[in-house]
Scaffold this motif. Structure first.
Motif, PDB file in Angstrom:
ATOM      1  N   THR A  96      -1.996  -6.319 -33.936  1.00 20.82           N
ATOM      2  CA  THR A  96      -2.036  -8.347 -33.483  1.00 20.82           C
ATOM      3  C   THR A  96      -1.025  -8.260 -32.575  1.00 20.82           C
ATOM      4  N   GLU A  97      -0.807  -9.660 -32.301  1.00 20.07           N
ATOM      5  CA  GLU A  97      -0.702 -10.333 -31.338  1.00 20.07           C
ATOM      6  C   GLU A  97       0.844 -10.526 -31.414  1.00 20.07           C
ATOM      7  N   THR A  98       1.206 -10.197 -32.119  1.00 19.05           N
ATOM      8  CA  THR A  98       3.161  -9.673 -32.902  1.00 19.05           C
ATOM      9  C   THR A  98       2.811  -8.397 -32.071  1.00 19.05           C
ATOM     10  N   GLU A  99       2.411  -7.567 -32.517  1.00 18.55           N
ATOM     11  CA  GLU A  99       2.745  -6.217 -31.940  1.00 18.55           C
ATOM     12  C   GLU A  99       2.284  -6.023 -30.984  1.00 18.55           C
ATOM     13  N   VAL A 100       1.346  -6.583 -30.505  1.00 17.79           N
ATOM     14  CA  VAL A 100       1.103  -6.704 -28.514  1.00 17.79           C
ATOM     15  C   VAL A 100       2.800  -7.483 -27.969  1.00 17.79           C
ATOM     16  N   PHE A 101       3.156  -7.863 -28.733  1.00 19.03           N
ATOM     17  CA  PHE A 101       4.215  -8.764 -27.789  1.00 19.03           C
ATOM     18  C   PHE A 101       5.515  -8.190 -27.905  1.00 19.03           C
ATOM     19  N   MET A 102       5.302  -7.118 -29.574  1.00 15.91           N
ATOM     20  CA  MET A 102       6.560  -6.823 -29.128  1.00 15.91           C
ATOM     21  C   MET A 102       6.904  -5.628 -28.648  1.00 15.91           C
ATOM     22  N   GLN A 103       5.765  -4.258 -28.308  1.00 20.07           N
ATOM     23  CA  GLN A 103       5.641  -3.165 -27.324  1.00 20.07           C
ATOM     24  C   GLN A 103       6.360  -3.685 -26.495  1.00 20.07           C
ATOM     25  N   GLN A 104       5.655  -5.014 -25.869  1.00 17.24           N
ATOM     26  CA  GLN A 104       6.218  -5.425 -24.392  1.00 17.24           C
ATOM     27  C   GLN A 104       6.859  -5.795 -24.260  1.00 17.24           C
ATOM     28  N   VAL A 105       7.816  -5.959 -25.330  1.00 16.79           N
ATOM     29  CA  VAL A 105       9.467  -6.723 -24.899  1.00 16.79           C
ATOM     30  C   VAL A 105      10.109  -5.441 -25.384  1.00 16.79           C
ATOM     31  N   ILE A 106       9.765  -4.020 -26.350  1.00 15.30           N
ATOM     32  CA  ILE A 106      10.445  -2.706 -25.637  1.00 15.30           C
ATOM     33  C   ILE A 106       9.929  -2.131 -24.224  1.00 15.30           C
ATOM     34  N   TYR A 107       9.026  -1.831 -23.843  1.00 18.98           N
ATOM     35  CA  TYR A 107       8.876  -1.922 -22.378  1.00 18.98           C
ATOM     36  C   TYR A 107       9.495  -2.423 -21.609  1.00 18.98           C
ATOM     37  N   GLY A 108       9.626  -3.582 -21.739  1.00 20.25           N
ATOM     38  CA  GLY A 108      10.058  -5.086 -20.523  1.00 20.25           C
ATOM     39  C   GLY A 108      11.868  -4.597 -20.767  1.00 20.25           C
ATOM     40  N   LEU A 109      12.281  -4.645 -22.107  1.00 16.16           N
ATOM     41  CA  LEU A 109      13.881  -3.786 -21.778  1.00 16.16           C
ATOM     42  C   LEU A 109      14.430  -2.535 -21.290  1.00 16.16           C
ATOM     43  N   LEU A 137       9.655   4.355 -35.220  1.00 15.77           N
ATOM     44  CA  LEU A 137       9.345   3.315 -36.714  1.00 15.77           C
ATOM     45  C   LEU A 137       7.868   4.230 -37.479  1.00 15.77           C
ATOM     46  N   GLY A 138       7.984   5.310 -37.080  1.00 16.09           N
ATOM     47  CA  GLY A 138       6.388   5.520 -38.184  1.00 16.09           C
ATOM     48  C   GLY A 138       5.182   5.976 -37.670  1.00 16.09           C
ATOM     49  N   GLU A 139       4.975   6.844 -37.797  1.00 16.35           N
ATOM     50  CA  GLU A 139       3.005   7.389 -37.143  1.00 16.35           C
ATOM     51  C   GLU A 139       2.202   6.492 -37.818  1.00 16.35           C
ATOM     52  N   ASP A 140       2.470   5.255 -38.747  1.00 15.11           N
ATOM     53  CA  ASP A 140       1.625   4.533 -39.389  1.00 15.11           C
ATOM     54  C   ASP A 140       1.900   3.040 -38.402  1.00 15.11           C
ATOM     55  N   SER A 141       2.693   3.305 -37.340  1.00 17.81           N
ATOM     56  CA  SER A 141       3.183   1.650 -37.512  1.00 17.81           C
ATOM     57  C   SER A 141       2.237   1.811 -35.947  1.00 17.81           C
ATOM     58  N   ASN A 142       2.150   0.221 -35.512  1.00 17.12           N
ATOM     59  CA  ASN A 142       1.371  -0.007 -33.912  1.00 17.12           C
ATOM     60  C   ASN A 142       1.814  -0.275 -32.558  1.00 17.12           C
ATOM     61  N   VAL A 143       3.365  -0.415 -33.238  1.00 25.75           N
ATOM     62  CA  VAL A 143       4.415  -0.629 -32.651  1.00 25.75           C
ATOM     63  C   VAL A 143       5.372   0.464 -32.506  1.00 25.75           C
ATOM     64  N   VAL A 144       5.278   0.810 -30.751  1.00 27.04           N
ATOM     65  CA  VAL A 144       5.917   2.405 -30.758  1.00 27.04           C
ATOM     66  C   VAL A 144       7.238   2.125 -30.201  1.00 27.04           C
ATOM     67  N   LEU A 145       8.391   3.219 -30.510  1.00 27.34           N
ATOM     68  CA  LEU A 145       9.929   3.347 -29.912  1.00 27.34           C
ATOM     69  C   LEU A 145      10.620   4.361 -30.355  1.00 27.34           C
ATOM     70  N   ARG A 146      10.491   5.139 -29.532  1.00 26.05           N
ATOM     71  CA  ARG A 146      10.084   6.117 -28.942  1.00 26.05           C
ATOM     72  C   ARG A 146      11.997   7.130 -28.312  1.00 26.05           C
ATOM     73  N   LEU A 147      12.519   7.742 -28.430  1.00 19.96           N
ATOM     74  CA  LEU A 147      14.008   8.320 -28.524  1.00 19.96           C
ATOM     75  C   LEU A 147      14.202   8.006 -26.845  1.00 19.96           C
ATOM     76  N   GLU A 148      13.292   8.583 -26.111  1.00 18.09           N
ATOM     77  CA  GLU A 148      13.213   7.610 -24.647  1.00 18.09           C
ATOM     78  C   GLU A 148      13.512   6.711 -24.701  1.00 18.09           C
ATOM     79  N   ASP A 149      13.127   5.621 -25.184  1.00 20.02           N
ATOM     80  CA  ASP A 149      13.176   4.237 -25.052  1.00 20.02           C
ATOM     81  C   ASP A 149      14.941   3.941 -25.573  1.00 20.02           C
ATOM     82  N   VAL A 150      15.039   4.536 -26.930  1.00 17.00           N
ATOM     83  CA  VAL A 150      16.911   4.625 -27.375  1.00 17.00           C
ATOM     84  C   VAL A 150      18.213   5.041 -26.624  1.00 17.00           C
ATOM     85  N   SER A 151      17.307   6.874 -25.654  1.00 12.89           N
ATOM     86  CA  SER A 151      18.272   6.763 -24.610  1.00 12.89           C
ATOM     87  C   SER A 151      18.364   6.186 -23.356  1.00 12.89           C
TER      88      SER A 151
END
Length: 325
Positions: A2-15, A162-176
């Motif tokens: 969804t558009e919201t999921e796309v936006f949230m994914q870009q926020v993760i990449y951007g941050l 966020l779970g394998e079923d989630s379209n938004v991806v948050l990896r340990l690399e992001d958290v690290s």
């Protein structure tokens, strides 16, 4: 998605990318704040930090380190912290050496002379990275293609937190990235505000002549500034390598330009400005890549920079400087 999921994914990449840029930008803004030098070699010091990191990983044995069954366990986190410290010390020491050999003798020279010297050092470091890329190690491709990009192995598990079923991806690399960068930024802020050397940095930045007359060892302060800036650049190089899984001898140009832009955007000489500028550049790049086109991203970034500087020449958090006549 969804558009919201796309936006949230870009926020993760951007941050994530923005926090890395902010670390490099702090190195630019600290040096400029103390000696009013735009250290264009800073991005290439960052590059050598990435090459050192890959060398250490290769020397330890990439196959043994990157065991898919153990990705993300405590040993990998310890290795990551060790790489951050090792690359930070290396880049900090290199930065101090560059200042001692090149910049210190030119301290009283015209600003243009110092700028040309910084560009010269940048070219030297780029060629050193190119030479390093030909090292006869497996992680460097056996040394057969020195100019080619080098793959950086995954040190942390790549599953979606966020779970394998989630379209938004948050990896340990992001958290690290946040685990490493946020404490470094907090520690730097406390150091500058609460320690004697930090107060010496602030005094030297405001008036180096008066600081020297008050008994502050300005040479020691400048060396410490280069050391801290280089350490932050080295830490950023580890996070960049881990997050992007590749390094090249020219990666410092892209990271350096983004970081310098972030420092100017936030207000050159302002540490909070460098942090804010880095995060903004990361978010602008992510949103432009997604909603416009990648080829227009640089246009968007520098367009935003120009607009902000037109209406606020000192940057978002920079202080207006009174012109001396």
């Amino acid at each position: 998605m969804t558009e919201t999921e796309v936006f949230m994914q870009q926020v993760i990449y951007g941050l994530s990318n923005g926090m890395i840029i902010a670390l490099v930008a702090l190195g630019y803004t600290m040096v400029y704040g103390i000696v009013e030098l735009i250290n264009f070699a800073h991005g290439d010091v960052f590059t050598l930090g990435g090459f050192l990191t890959l060398t250490i990983v290769g020397a330890l044995g990439a196959a043994a380190i990157i065991d898919p069954a153990n990705l993300g366990d405590s040993s990998h986190w310890l290795l990551l912290f060790a790489l951050v410290i090792g690359a930070g010390i290396f880049c900090g020491g290199l930065n101090v050496a560059i200042d001692r050999v090149v910049y210190k003798p030119l301290r009283r020279a015209p600003k243009l002379t110092q700028l040309v010297a910084a560009i010269g050092v940048s070219f030297i470091l780029v060629n050193l990275a190119l030479f390093w890329g030909g090292a006869p190690m497996e992680v460097f491709g056996g040394g057969n293609a020195a100019a080619a990009s080098k793959d950086f192995p995954e040190l942390l598990e790549g599953r979606n937190l966020l779970g394998e079923d989630s379209n938004v991806v948050l990896r340990l690399e992001d958290v690290s990235i946040f685990i490493i960068t946020i404490p470094l930024m907090i520690a730097l802020t406390v150091f500058v505000k609460a320690t004697r050397l930090g107060r010496g940095m602030r005094a030297t930045a405001q008036n180096p002549v008066a600081a020297k007359l008050m008994g502050i060892d300005t040479d020691r302060v400048i060396a410490a500034t280069f050391m801290i800036g280089g350490f932050l650049g080295g830490a950023a190089s580890v996070m960049w390598s881990l997050y992007n899984n590749t390094i090249s001898f020219q990666m410092g140009f892209r990271a350096g330009m983004d970081a310098f832009t972030a420092a100017v955007l936030g207000g050159i000489g302002s540490m909070p400005g460098a942090m804010v500028g880095g995060v903004l550049i990361g978010l602008i790049r992510a949103m432009s890549d997604q909603y416009i086109e990648t080829r227009w991203t640089n246009v968007v970034v520098f367009g935003v920079l120009i607009l902000i500087l037109i209406f606020r020449p000192s940057g978002l958090l920079g202080l207006k400087q009174r012109e001396k006549v």
